[in-house]
Design a protein around this motif. Structure first.
Motif, PDB file in Angstrom:
ATOM      1  N   ARG A  92       5.503 -43.822 -33.769  1.00  0.00           N
ATOM      2  CA  ARG A  92       5.590 -42.794 -32.729  1.00  0.00           C
ATOM      3  C   ARG A  92       4.432 -41.809 -32.838  1.00  0.00           C
ATOM      4  O   ARG A  92       3.815 -41.443 -31.832  1.00  0.00           O
ATOM      5  CB  ARG A  92       6.925 -42.065 -32.848  1.00  0.00           C
ATOM      6  N   LEU A  93       4.122 -41.383 -34.036  1.00  0.00           N
ATOM      7  CA  LEU A  93       3.035 -40.430 -34.241  1.00  0.00           C
ATOM      8  C   LEU A  93       1.687 -41.032 -33.873  1.00  0.00           C
ATOM      9  O   LEU A  93       0.861 -40.397 -33.193  1.00  0.00           O
ATOM     10  CB  LEU A  93       3.027 -39.966 -35.701  1.00  0.00           C
ATOM     11  N   LEU A  94       1.443 -42.259 -34.315  1.00  0.00           N
ATOM     12  CA  LEU A  94       0.157 -42.902 -34.021  1.00  0.00           C
ATOM     13  C   LEU A  94       0.020 -43.208 -32.535  1.00  0.00           C
ATOM     14  O   LEU A  94      -1.065 -43.060 -31.958  1.00  0.00           O
ATOM     15  CB  LEU A  94       0.008 -44.180 -34.850  1.00  0.00           C
ATOM     16  N   PHE A  95       1.107 -43.613 -31.904  1.00  0.00           N
ATOM     17  CA  PHE A  95       1.071 -43.895 -30.463  1.00  0.00           C
ATOM     18  C   PHE A  95       0.753 -42.617 -29.688  1.00  0.00           C
ATOM     19  O   PHE A  95      -0.065 -42.629 -28.755  1.00  0.00           O
ATOM     20  CB  PHE A  95       2.408 -44.474 -30.012  1.00  0.00           C
ATOM     21  N   ALA A  96       1.360 -41.497 -30.086  1.00  0.00           N
ATOM     22  CA  ALA A  96       1.077 -40.225 -29.429  1.00  0.00           C
ATOM     23  C   ALA A  96      -0.397 -39.854 -29.563  1.00  0.00           C
ATOM     24  O   ALA A  96      -1.021 -39.376 -28.606  1.00  0.00           O
ATOM     25  CB  ALA A  96       1.952 -39.116 -30.015  1.00  0.00           C
ATOM     26  N   GLY A  97      -0.964 -40.078 -30.751  1.00  0.00           N
ATOM     27  CA  GLY A  97      -2.374 -39.768 -30.951  1.00  0.00           C
ATOM     28  C   GLY A  97      -3.288 -40.600 -30.083  1.00  0.00           C
ATOM     29  O   GLY A  97      -4.258 -40.098 -29.502  1.00  0.00           O
ATOM     30  N   ILE A  98      -2.980 -41.886 -29.964  1.00  0.00           N
ATOM     31  CA  ILE A  98      -3.791 -42.772 -29.118  1.00  0.00           C
ATOM     32  C   ILE A  98      -3.673 -42.382 -27.653  1.00  0.00           C
ATOM     33  O   ILE A  98      -4.676 -42.263 -26.939  1.00  0.00           O
ATOM     34  CB  ILE A  98      -3.374 -44.243 -29.332  1.00  0.00           C
TER      35      ILE A  98
END
Length: 311
Positions: A148-154
C-alpha cells in the motif's frame, strides 16, 4: 549495487530511514515502505523512520520519535532526497554509515553508498526493484502494508500514471503491488479528497491564474489569500498540478507565501525547468522542481526566467 545495499542492511542491528522535508506520498511511501519491508523480513532489527510529520499524509503513516541514542552505530538510509540540505532531521550525520536511494539528478553525491536512478518514476518504484532482488537473493517477502505504501508513492510521483516518467516497468510493479489486495478506494480517498476550504482555494486558482500567449502560467498565493481561505501552505501545495488541466499550458509556476519565504513550485509538460529551480537554490526533476525566494520581486524574475527557458 542492490545486493550491496541488501548485504549492508543485514549487517546492522539499528536502521534509521530519512526522507526529504515537506514530504509527499513518494517520500513516505519509499521511507516508511522500506522501513516496514525491512522490519517484516528482519523482525529482530530496530528499524525507525524519522522526520517531521505532515498531517496531510495521516492516511498513509506517521514517522516515529527517534532519540539521539538511536543513532549510535546505526545504518542511515535516505530515500527520495537529492541533496543534504533537504534531508529531514540532520541527525543523519550521527549514524555510522549512510546509503542514498534516490531518483533525482545526482547533483549532491552524499553518502557512503549511492543508488541513484533518474529513469525511475519514483523511489517507491526503486524499493520494488530492491525487493525483487532481495526476494531472489535472500527470500524476502512483502505484505499489504508495504504494498500500500509503495503503491501510493508510485501513484503520487507519476500523477496517477499520467507523467512521462511512467514506464512499462512502473506499470508492472504497480500491478504486482495490487496483488496484495489493500483497500485502493480508501487510499485514493486519502490522496485526492479535499476539504471544502482547499476546494474553494482551487476555485480561486482557476479564476486568477495568468497565462501568456506562449503557454507560460503562474499564480501567486499570498499569506493573506491563504488566511482568507484558511488553508495552510502545505495544503496549498497540493494544488500545484491543477494547472496541468488548462489547454495550451506548457509550463507554470505556483508561488505560495509562508511566514519566512515564498515557495516556488515549477511544473512543465515538456520544457526542462529544473535549471531554473537550481538558480534559486532548489532543484528536482526536469519537469517538476521547487525552490524558494524571499521577495515578490524575485518571484517575478522566476516568471521571466521561465519564459526565457520555454521560448
Amino acid at each position: 549495487m542492490k545486493r550491496q545495499i541488501i548485504d549492508t542492511i543485514e549487517g546492522y542491528d539499528t536502521i534509521i530511514i530519512h526522507r526529504h522535508v515537506r514530504p509527499d506520498p513518494d517520500a513516505y511511501g519509499s521511507q516508511i515502505g522500506l522501513k516496514e519491508l525491512i522490519s517484516l523480513n528482519y523482525p529482530n532489527k530496530k528499524v525507525l523512520a524519522t522526520g517531521n510529520h505532515d498531517s496531510t499524509l495521516d492516511f498513509l503513516a506517521q514517522p516515529e520519535n527517534v532519540t539521539d541514542e538511536d543513532f549510535q552505530d546505526a545504518l542511515i538510509i535516505v530515500t527520495d532526497t537529492a541533496n543534504t540540505e533537504r534531508i529531514d532531521d540532520d541527525r543523519y550525520k550521527l549514524g555510522k554509515y549512510v546509503i542514498k536511494i534516490d531518483h533525482h539528478p545526482n547533483d549532491d553525491t552524499y553518502g557512503d553508498l549511492l543508488w541513484v536512478d533518474t529513469n525511475a518514476s519514483s523511489v517507491s518504484e526503486m524499493i520494488c526493484e530492491l525487493f525483487e532482488e532481495a526476494k531472489a537473493y535472500k527470500g524476502w517477502k512483502m505484505d499489504k502494508v508495504v504494498a500500500r505504501l509503495l503503491f501510493a508513492g508510485i501513484v503520487g510521483d507519476t500523477g496517477r500514471f499520467m507523467f512521462q516518467s511512467t514506464t512499462l516497468q512502473t506499470m508492472k510493479y504497480a500491478g504486482d503491488l495490487l496483488s496484495y489486495e489493500f483497500n485502493r478506494t480508501d487510499l485514493f480517498n486519502g490522496m485526492y479528497e479535499m476539504d471544502r476550504n482547499l476546494l474553494h482555494l482551487k476555485g480561486y486558482v482557476y479564476e486568477n491564474f495568468e497565462m501568456d500567449e506562449n503557454g507560460i502560467g503562474f499564480v501567486k498565493l499570498t499569506k493573506e489569500i491563504l488566511q482568507k481561505y484558511n488553508v495552510a501552505e502545505s495544503e496549498a501545495s497540493l494544488l500545484v498540478g491543477s494547472l496541468a488541466e488548462v489547454k495550451g499550458m506548457k509550463s507554470w509556476v505556483f508561488f505560495i507565501e509562508d511566514i519566512k519565504e515564498i515557495r516556488v513550485r515549477l511544473r512543465s509538460k515538456g520544457p526542462v525547468i529544473n535549471t531554473i529551480a537550481k538558480k534559486y537554490g532548489g532543484g528536482g526533476h526536469p519537469l517538476a522542481s521547487g525552490a524558494s525566494v524571499k521577495t515578490w520581486e524575485e518571484a517575478d524574475q522566476v516568471i521571466e526566467d521561465l519564459k526565457k527557458a520555454v521560448n
